[in-house]
Design an enzyme around this catalytic site. Structure first.
Site, PDB file in Angstrom:
ATOM      1  N   ASP A 228      -7.165  12.620  -9.406  1.00 32.07           N
ATOM      2  CA  ASP A 228      -7.221  11.467  -8.521  1.00 32.07           C
ATOM      3  C   ASP A 228      -7.089  10.185  -9.352  1.00 32.07           C
ATOM      4  OD1 ASP A 228      -7.020  10.423  -5.978  1.00 32.07           O
ATOM      5  OD2 ASP A 228      -8.624  11.396  -5.311  1.00 32.07           O
ATOM      6  N   ASP A 298      -3.510   9.551   1.560  1.00 26.69           N
ATOM      7  CA  ASP A 298      -4.086  10.572   2.225  1.00 26.69           C
ATOM      8  C   ASP A 298      -3.413  11.255   3.399  1.00 26.69           C
ATOM      9  OD1 ASP A 298      -5.363  10.820   0.066  1.00 26.69           O
ATOM     10  OD2 ASP A 298      -7.453  10.572   0.946  1.00 26.69           O
TER      11      ASP A 298
END
Ligand SMILES: *[C@@H]1O[C@H](CO)[C@@H](O)[C@H](O)[C@H]1NC(C)=O
Ligand SMILES: *[C@@H]1O[C@H](CO)[C@@H](O)[C@H](O)[C@H]1NC(C)=O
Ligand SMILES: *[C@@H]1O[C@H](CO)[C@@H](O)[C@H](O)[C@H]1NC(C)=O
Ligand SMILES: CC(=O)N[C@H]1CO[C@H](CO)[C@@H](O)[C@@H]1O
Length: 484
Positions: A228, A298
């Protein structure tokens, strides 16, 4: 189909709860189509132009920024070529190791804990998902990776070894104990870390600890890393477009290249997923650094997210073996998507060759949803070992209207030619194409095979003939074209 009052009630409830992002979830950023507010006690905080996140209100209220203002930060898009990045790194000596060719040649198939559980994960939930791969026939259908997302470790590294420590309350057998159980089922285990000082949920990040963490993950038996992009130190950030638009030599790419090199030094082959939310022109360099790269922020269980992901993937479709644009984890089973939207969600990820990581509590999927995600013909297209590239848009008949995202796609597999048609509007519509326009040549005779149903449709057609079908709102039809 009629919905029962009870189901309508459930859907109403689900869409209300979904109007707010969960703790640590995304709540804004370029391309973000989901909720822009957070559940009570949490505040939407700007992380970058591409990512705002729900953080606990007490510690963060000073930096609160509404998601809609994120586009005003100094991060430049690809069109601002005049700016030059502050490259404070060391591009000349940065590692240039390619990702392993032993894994990740076709897009990953599996499950990830985040969309189902967020930060609220533990060993029992992960091992349950692995067992459900077997009991629900998902393993037999090709699903392989069982991936743990953020929130698995303790807040601090081991003071002497500097290793990340699994939270013993959540993972009493450690990650290695989970790996043993997952491997015993013939499946693979994925883990999560971050190319910054801390993960998005505030757990230890791997920047500067790449070698230790890669060795630790390897020793535990981990097979896949999602990496991430939260909590980047100022001296590692990029403040504009690099010279010559060379994002491979940006600070951002170098942060990821350091982990590629550390993974390559391990005995285990790792599949490496770059989670940069479609940032830094990652589609131009992702294949040199990892097996897949996120194209967007996301996922959310909304039709607008599905169409955003499709549009983004179509415009950056440089994918092939070992190199896949990641449209993010699946939302089938979550929220209030209609069954047609869930079908399009799956078919689009299939035809565009995105990794498919299921993102729900698998025990709650009904037989219709299981039939979608286990469809053997669609999965065979996705996992084809002869043709690596995705389906691409085509013009179905002369002067057909242009839509965004496109509605008509043609793709090749080892079997031949496939046609996919999405109805992007909220009304049923008749969709038509000619076989010649789908790249099947100007002569010959064809029939149409429905990949969802696994059956041949009646009728034969000449190359110039028009095939028509009524497509339900937000649904996708998937065809294989028989050449007679
Ligand atoms: C940022 O600072 C750290 C700590 O001094 C250093 O190790 C790292 O190399 C720096 N990064 C860049 C891109 O200069
Ligand atoms: C920290 O690492 C050391 C050295 O590997 C090890 O002996 C110790 O048990 C570890 N401590 C914890 C809490 O994991
Ligand atoms: C499964 O759920 C979907 C809604 O997500 C619904 O449309 C479908 O009819 C359900 N199938 C069964 C067999 O209950
Ligand atoms: C009613 C209607 O036409 N709905 C959509 C589905 O497909 C058509 C034809 O391409 C689209 O234009 C519409 O948006």
């Amino acid at each position: 189909m009629m919905l029962s009052g009870f189901l309508l009630l459930l859907i109403g409830f689900a869409s209300q709860t979904l109007a707010q992002s969960q703790p640590w979830g995304q709540c804004g950023g370029i391309g973000w189509a989901g909720a822009t507010t957070c559940t009570s006690g949490w505040t939407c905080v700007l992380s970058s132009a591409y990512y705002s996140q729900c953080l606990q209100s007490a510690s963060t209220s000073a930096t609160t920024t509404p998601a809609t203002s994120t586009t005003t930060t100094t991060v430049k898009t690809t069109t601002s070529s005049s700016a030059t990045a502050t490259v404070t790194g060391f591009p000349a000596s940065a590692p240039t190791v390619p990702p392993s060719k032993l894994v990740g040649q076709t897009p990953a198939l599996g499950w990830n804990s985040w969309n189902a559980y967020g930060c609220n994960i533990n060993e029992a939930k992960v091992v349950a998902a692995a067992n459900q791969f077997v009991s629900l026939g998902l393993k037999a259908a090709g699903y392989q990776y069982v991936n743990i997302d953020d929130c698995w470790p303790l807040a601090a590294r081991n003071a002497s070894s500097k290793q990340i420590v699994p939270d013993p309350a959540k993972f009493p057998d450690g990650i290695s104990g989970v790996a043993t159980q997952v491997h015993a089922l013939g499946l693979k285990l994925g883990i999560y870390s971050d190319a910054g000082t801390a993960t998005c949920a505030g757990f230890p990040g791997s920047l500067g600890f790449e070698s230790i963490d890669a060795a630790t993950f390897s020793a535990w038996g981990v097979d896949y890393l999602k990496y991430d992009n939260c909590n980047i130190p100022a001296n590692w950030s990029d403040t504009g477009t690099p010279q010559n638009n060379d994002w491979y030599n940006s600070n951002s790419a170098i942060r990821y290249r350091q982990m590629t090199a550390a993974l390559a030094a391990q005995s285990r082959p790792f599949q490496f997923n770059l989670c940069l939310w479609g940032n830094y022109n990652v589609w131009n360099w992702g294949s040199r650094v990892g097996h897949s790269w996120r194209l967007t922020g996301d996922a959310s269980a909304t039709w607008s997210f599905i169409t955003t992901a499709i549009t983004t993937s179509v415009s950056h479709s440089a994918t092939g073996f070992g190199a896949h644009g990641d449209m993010d984890m699946m939302e089938i089973g979550n929220g209030a998507l209609t069954i047609q939207e869930q079908r399009t969600h799956f078919a689009a990820w299939i035809m565009l060759k995105s990794p498919i990581l299921l993102g729900t509590d698998l025990s709650l999927l009904n037989t219709t949803q299981l039939a979608i995600i286990k469809n053997a013909e669609l999965l065979a297209f996705h996992q084809d070992t002869t043709v690596g590239g995705p389906a691409v848009p085509f013009t179905p008949f002369s002067s057909a209207p242009t839509t965004s995202p496109p509605e008509y796609y043609v793709g090749k597999s080892s079997k031949g030619t496939h046609v996919f048609i999405i109805n992007t509007s909220s009304a049923a519509a008749t969709k038509s194409f000619t076989f010649a326009n789908a790249g099947l040549g100007s002569s010959g005779t064809f029939s149409v095979h429905d990949m969802w149903a696994g059956t041949d449709l009646a009728g034969t057609y000449a190359a110039s003939a028009t095939f028509s079908v009524t497509v339900q709102p937000h649904d996708t039809v998937a065809y294989f074209i028989n050449v007679l």
